[in-house]
Design a protein around this motif. Structure first.
Motif, PDB file in Angstrom:
ATOM      1  N   UNK A 146       0.828  -1.206   0.000  1.00 29.59           N
ATOM      2  CA  UNK A 146       0.000   0.000   0.000  1.00 29.59           C
ATOM      3  C   UNK A 146       0.861   1.253   0.000  1.00 29.59           C
ATOM      4  N   UNK A 147       1.933   1.211   0.791  1.00 26.89           N
ATOM      5  CA  UNK A 147       2.820   2.371   0.853  1.00 26.89           C
ATOM      6  C   UNK A 147       3.452   2.635  -0.505  1.00 26.89           C
ATOM      7  N   UNK A 148       3.917   1.546  -1.140  1.00 25.32           N
ATOM      8  CA  UNK A 148       4.514   1.708  -2.468  1.00 25.32           C
ATOM      9  C   UNK A 148       3.497   2.235  -3.462  1.00 25.32           C
ATOM     10  N   UNK A 149       2.261   1.770  -3.344  1.00 20.96           N
ATOM     11  CA  UNK A 149       1.219   2.242  -4.247  1.00 20.96           C
ATOM     12  C   UNK A 149       0.953   3.725  -4.027  1.00 20.96           C
ATOM     13  N   UNK A 150       0.937   4.147  -2.751  1.00 21.59           N
ATOM     14  CA  UNK A 150       0.751   5.567  -2.456  1.00 21.59           C
ATOM     15  C   UNK A 150       1.906   6.393  -2.994  1.00 21.59           C
ATOM     16  N   UNK A 151       3.123   5.873  -2.825  1.00 20.28           N
ATOM     17  CA  UNK A 151       4.281   6.585  -3.362  1.00 20.28           C
ATOM     18  C   UNK A 151       4.192   6.722  -4.873  1.00 20.28           C
ATOM     19  N   UNK A 152       3.776   5.649  -5.537  1.00 20.53           N
ATOM     20  CA  UNK A 152       3.644   5.678  -6.989  1.00 20.53           C
ATOM     21  C   UNK A 152       2.581   6.686  -7.416  1.00 20.53           C
ATOM     22  N   UNK A 153       1.476   6.745  -6.670  1.00 21.42           N
ATOM     23  CA  UNK A 153       0.426   7.712  -6.981  1.00 21.42           C
ATOM     24  C   UNK A 153       0.927   9.134  -6.809  1.00 21.42           C
ATOM     25  N   UNK A 154       1.712   9.353  -5.751  1.00 21.42           N
ATOM     26  CA  UNK A 154       2.264  10.690  -5.526  1.00 21.42           C
ATOM     27  C   UNK A 154       3.224  11.081  -6.638  1.00 21.42           C
ATOM     28  N   UNK A 155       4.055  10.121  -7.058  1.00 26.36           N
ATOM     29  CA  UNK A 155       5.003  10.392  -8.141  1.00 26.36           C
ATOM     30  C   UNK A 155       4.257  10.707  -9.435  1.00 26.36           C
ATOM     31  N   UNK A 156       3.195   9.948  -9.711  1.00 31.45           N
ATOM     32  CA  UNK A 156       2.410  10.204 -10.913  1.00 31.45           C
ATOM     33  C   UNK A 156       1.754  11.581 -10.852  1.00 31.45           C
ATOM     34  N   UNK A 157       1.253  11.951  -9.653  1.00 34.11           N
ATOM     35  CA  UNK A 157       0.643  13.270  -9.502  1.00 34.11           C
ATOM     36  C   UNK A 157       1.675  14.374  -9.737  1.00 34.11           C
ATOM     37  N   UNK A 158       2.887  14.166  -9.226  1.00 35.65           N
ATOM     38  CA  UNK A 158       3.950  15.149  -9.436  1.00 35.65           C
ATOM     39  C   UNK A 158       4.315  15.239 -10.914  1.00 35.65           C
ATOM     40  N   UNK A 159       4.378  14.078 -11.579  1.00 39.64           N
ATOM     41  CA  UNK A 159       4.682  14.076 -13.012  1.00 39.64           C
ATOM     42  C   UNK A 159       3.616  14.835 -13.795  1.00 39.64           C
ATOM     43  N   UNK A 160       2.345  14.632 -13.409  1.00 41.45           N
ATOM     44  CA  UNK A 160       1.273  15.343 -14.092  1.00 41.45           C
ATOM     45  C   UNK A 160       1.375  16.843 -13.856  1.00 41.45           C
ATOM     46  N   UNK A 161       1.736  17.220 -12.615  1.00 38.89           N
ATOM     47  CA  UNK A 161       1.909  18.635 -12.319  1.00 38.89           C
ATOM     48  C   UNK A 161       3.038  19.243 -13.129  1.00 38.89           C
ATOM     49  N   UNK A 162       4.163  18.505 -13.234  1.00 39.56           N
ATOM     50  CA  UNK A 162       5.292  19.007 -14.025  1.00 39.56           C
ATOM     51  C   UNK A 162       4.934  19.110 -15.502  1.00 39.56           C
ATOM     52  N   UNK A 163       4.155  18.139 -15.988  1.00 38.64           N
ATOM     53  CA  UNK A 163       3.741  18.186 -17.395  1.00 38.64           C
ATOM     54  C   UNK A 163       2.839  19.380 -17.659  1.00 38.64           C
ATOM     55  N   UNK A 164       1.908  19.650 -16.712  1.00 38.74           N
ATOM     56  CA  UNK A 164       1.040  20.815 -16.865  1.00 38.74           C
ATOM     57  C   UNK A 164       1.849  22.112 -16.820  1.00 38.74           C
ATOM     58  N   UNK A 165       2.832  22.153 -15.913  1.00 36.98           N
ATOM     59  CA  UNK A 165       3.692  23.341 -15.836  1.00 36.98           C
ATOM     60  C   UNK A 165       4.487  23.527 -17.122  1.00 36.98           C
ATOM     61  N   UNK A 166       4.956  22.401 -17.694  1.00 36.17           N
ATOM     62  CA  UNK A 166       5.697  22.473 -18.950  1.00 36.17           C
ATOM     63  C   UNK A 166       4.823  23.035 -20.064  1.00 36.17           C
ATOM     64  N   UNK A 167       3.556  22.627 -20.111  1.00 32.51           N
ATOM     65  CA  UNK A 167       2.647  23.133 -21.138  1.00 32.51           C
ATOM     66  C   UNK A 167       2.405  24.626 -20.954  1.00 32.51           C
TER      67      UNK A 167
END
Length: 240
Positions: A146-167
């Motif tokens: 569960x912890x790893x899954x939460x970490x992965x979700x957080x990383x994906x959210x950060x990636x999405x934020x960075x992608x939006x910032x890049x756009x």
């Protein structure tokens, strides 16, 4: 989190120390928030502060991770030191999941584990310490997952934020280029207007000189006509 000896001359360890201090500060702020009613303004204000601190903490952990990867690629540290710092980084990442869970008012891993073990004791899953320890392995594995899954979700959210910032940055760049092109076009138009004004001024000056010359010539012709008329008059008078 475990304490480590910090070398002030090492930027990575100094930043690790700063990140660890921020973790303790967030925990204290969470405890302060828990003492407030959930529907109060103070609870909302403290929650907003914690959100900012969580974002800062996550960014610092990611920076430490990137710096460690760079150091490992450059082989500037020994393998043992890199592994030690990797363990320290994993502690920070685990702490990030913990305080995020606390912020979202979810039961912590320790609480989940205690609750599950209590249920196991009341239902007869374990009769003694040895059996209980045997049952802890799948529980621990599940919570780690569960912890790893939460970490992965957080990383994906950060990636999405960075992608939006890049756009957003890309759009701003395109707007800046468009403005620059428009300014260049306007400058060319202004230069063209200035050239035409100079040409018009030269033409006006030439026309003015021509008109002045013509007026001067007309005045001279008038004088000659008067002189001729007077001469003729004098001749007529003499002949009479």
């Amino acid at each position: 989190m475990s304490l480590v000896l910090i070398d002030n001359n090492d930027p990575w360890l100094a930043e690790y120390n700063t990140c660890e201090n921020l973790y303790h500060k967030i925990v204290e702020t969470l405890q302060l928030r828990n003492n407030q009613p959930k529907n109060s303004d103070e609870y909302s204000r403290i929650s907003a502060t914690i959100r900012v601190q969580l974002k800062q903490y996550s960014n610092e952990v990611n920076q430490l991770k990137a710096q460690l990867q760079t150091v490992a690629a450059n082989n500037t540290l020994t393998r043992d030191e890199i592994e030690r710092r990797q363990r320290l980084l994993e502690q920070l990442q685990s702490s990030n999941v913990k305080i995020t869970t606390m912020y979202n008012n979810r039961p912590s891993y320790a609480a989940q584990r205690s609750e599950l073990l209590a249920d196991a004791g009341t239902t007869g899953w374990a009769d003694d310490d040895e059996d209980a320890s045997d049952e802890e392995s799948p529980l621990l594995s599940g919570n780690v997952s569960d912890i790893r899954e939460q970490q992965q979700m957080m990383i994906e959210a950060q990636d999405q934020g960075l992608e939006a910032l890049s756009k957003v940055i890309s759009r701003q760049k395109n707007i800046a280029l468009t403005i620059s092109n428009e300014v260049d076009t306007q400058n060319e138009l202004v230069d063209d207007i200035a050239d035409r004004m100079d040409h018009t001024n030269v033409t006006i000056q030439q026309e003015t000189r021509q008109v002045t010359s013509i007026l001067t010539q007309d005045a001279t012709c008038g004088y000659w006509v008067v002189i001729i008329v007077l001469f003729i008059a004098n001749v007529i008078v003499l002949t009479l």
